[in-house]
Design an enzyme around this catalytic site. Structure first.
Site, PDB file in Angstrom:
ATOM      1  N   HIS A   1      42.671  47.372  19.834  1.00 51.67           N
ATOM      2  CA  HIS A   1      43.075  47.090  18.448  1.00 51.67           C
ATOM      3  C   HIS A   1      44.081  48.160  18.024  1.00 51.67           C
ATOM      4  CE1 HIS A   1      41.657  45.712  14.172  1.00 51.67           C
ATOM      5  NE2 HIS A   1      42.914  46.138  14.139  1.00 51.67           N
TER       6      HIS A   1
ATOM      7  N   GLU B   1      37.078  42.744   7.505  1.00 51.49           N
ATOM      8  CA  GLU B   1      37.488  44.109   7.147  1.00 51.49           C
ATOM      9  C   GLU B   1      37.360  44.245   5.627  1.00 51.49           C
ATOM     10  OE1 GLU B   1      41.341  47.136   7.501  1.00 51.49           O
ATOM     11  OE2 GLU B   1      41.629  44.974   7.742  1.00 51.49           O
TER      12      GLU B   1
ATOM     13  N   ASP C   1      43.919  51.265  15.483  1.00 48.82           N
ATOM     14  CA  ASP C   1      44.526  50.385  14.490  1.00 48.82           C
ATOM     15  C   ASP C   1      46.001  50.716  14.264  1.00 48.82           C
ATOM     16  OD1 ASP C   1      44.661  48.271  12.718  1.00 48.82           O
ATOM     17  OD2 ASP C   1      43.322  49.138  11.232  1.00 48.82           O
TER      18      ASP C   1
END
Length: 337
Positions: free
Chosen positions: A17, A200, A278
């Site tokens: 990710h 999220e 991220d």
């Protein structure tokens, strides 16, 4: 503490990710701006860093999309990706599956081919020179309409050999996964792996939709899944991986304190959790920084740290021979070999 940090540094791992545009460090942003004659709204690197005070995902995206404006040529995309891949190698990352957002570039007049060719060239060089396996997942921007996603998929299918899957990112609130049901069906029919950000900032229902409407293989983030016990039981039973991003969650106020991050509760509920960075240039840390931050805050044991790293290999889109080899190397490191 030092032993735990040494273990994190020593363990091979996969990063599943990572938004490659989110690895654009301020120094490189200004270098590319000068190269391409792009005027940024910040006078210098330090002023830009001070702008990284985010209160929400949207606050971050407002800065993120401006930063993307410096990416213009194939060389720019190559330089961006290879800089990240070298940094990942320093963190003992053996395999990367990186997201990219073509719609954020094509809307500026940068061709899809320019984006994907530059990124793919960096992936190829990383495999040959760094020993890091790297592949690309093209994301649809969920705040745009599904028609835009269909047009982007049309472009992607012309470069099918360079892309392993499609994902769904950008502003989650108000943009449920079901909005993209048809384009995900097309992508799946074309043989692409399917992923989506869900849970999220959006509710647990978005995770259900990602699984049942989109048919994803992994859920990116997934924090809010913990609000639904039935969903948690399903994720555990079906071994659906969650690509969790601790420092991102802290910087975007998904959690207000790392000591209250849900990662440990996810593990205790037998969820298949992985740790990722991220958008590391914006959120203050690459993958080992994320491991260290969450391990320290939650007082994770060495066994739990090893399990998180091992999960990344079983969750990766490797072929089985590659996975078997990678896991054998991983276990040898765990044993101290």
């Amino acid at each position: 503490m030092l032993e735990r940090d040494a273990l994190i540094a020593r363990l091979p791992k996969c990063e599943l990710h990572i938004h490659i545009e989110g690895s654009l460090e301020p120094e490189l942003m200004f270098e590319l701006a000068a190269r391409n004659g792009v005027q940024l709204p910040w006078p210098d690197v330090e002023t830009l860093r001070r702008a990284y005070a985010f209160n929400s995902l949207q606050d971050f995206l407002d800065v993120y999309y401006v930063g993307m404006s410096v990416l213009v040529t194939e060389r720019d995309f190559f330089d961006l990706a290879f800089a990240y891949l070298k940094r990942a190698r320093a963190d003992n990352v053996a395999h990367v599956e990186m997201f990219f957002d073509p719609q954020g570039h094509t809307v500026r007049g940068v061709s899809f081919a320019t984006v994907v060719n530059g990124l793919h060239a960096a992936c190829t060089k990383a495999r040959e020179e760094l020993g890091v396996g790297a592949s690309l997942i093209m994301c649809f921007l969920r705040h745009l309409e599904e028609a835009d996603a269909h047009a982007t998929l049309d472009e992607a299918l012309r470069h099918r050999d360079k892309i392993i899957g499609v994902g769904l990112d950008s502003s989650e609130r108000g943009h449920p996964p079901e909005k993209f049901a048809r384009v995900f069906r097309r992508a799946g029919d074309a043989g692409l792996n399917l992923f989506a950000h869900a849970g999220e900032e959006g509710p647990a229902d978005y995770v259900w939709q990602a699984l049942d409407v989109l048919g994803v293989k992994r859920v990116d983030h997934g924090n809010r899944a913990l609000d639904d016990d039935v969903l948690v039981a399903r994720l555990a039973r079906e071994r659906v991986p969650l690509t969790v991003c601790p420092l991102s969650n802290l910087r975007l106020k998904v959690v207000d304190d790392m000591r209250r991050h849900p990662l440990k509760r996810m593990m205790d509920k037998d969820l298949k959790v992985t740790v990722n960075s991220d958008d590391p240039a914006y959120f203050g840390g690459y993958i080992n920084d994320n491991f260290r931050a969450v391990s320290s805050a939650l007082d994770l044991s060495e066994t739990e740290i090893v399990a998180l790293a091992r999960n990344s290999f079983s969750a990766a889109m490797m072929d089985e021979d590659e996975r078997t080899t990678a896991l054998a190397r991983f276990e040898a490191v765990v044993r101290g070999g």
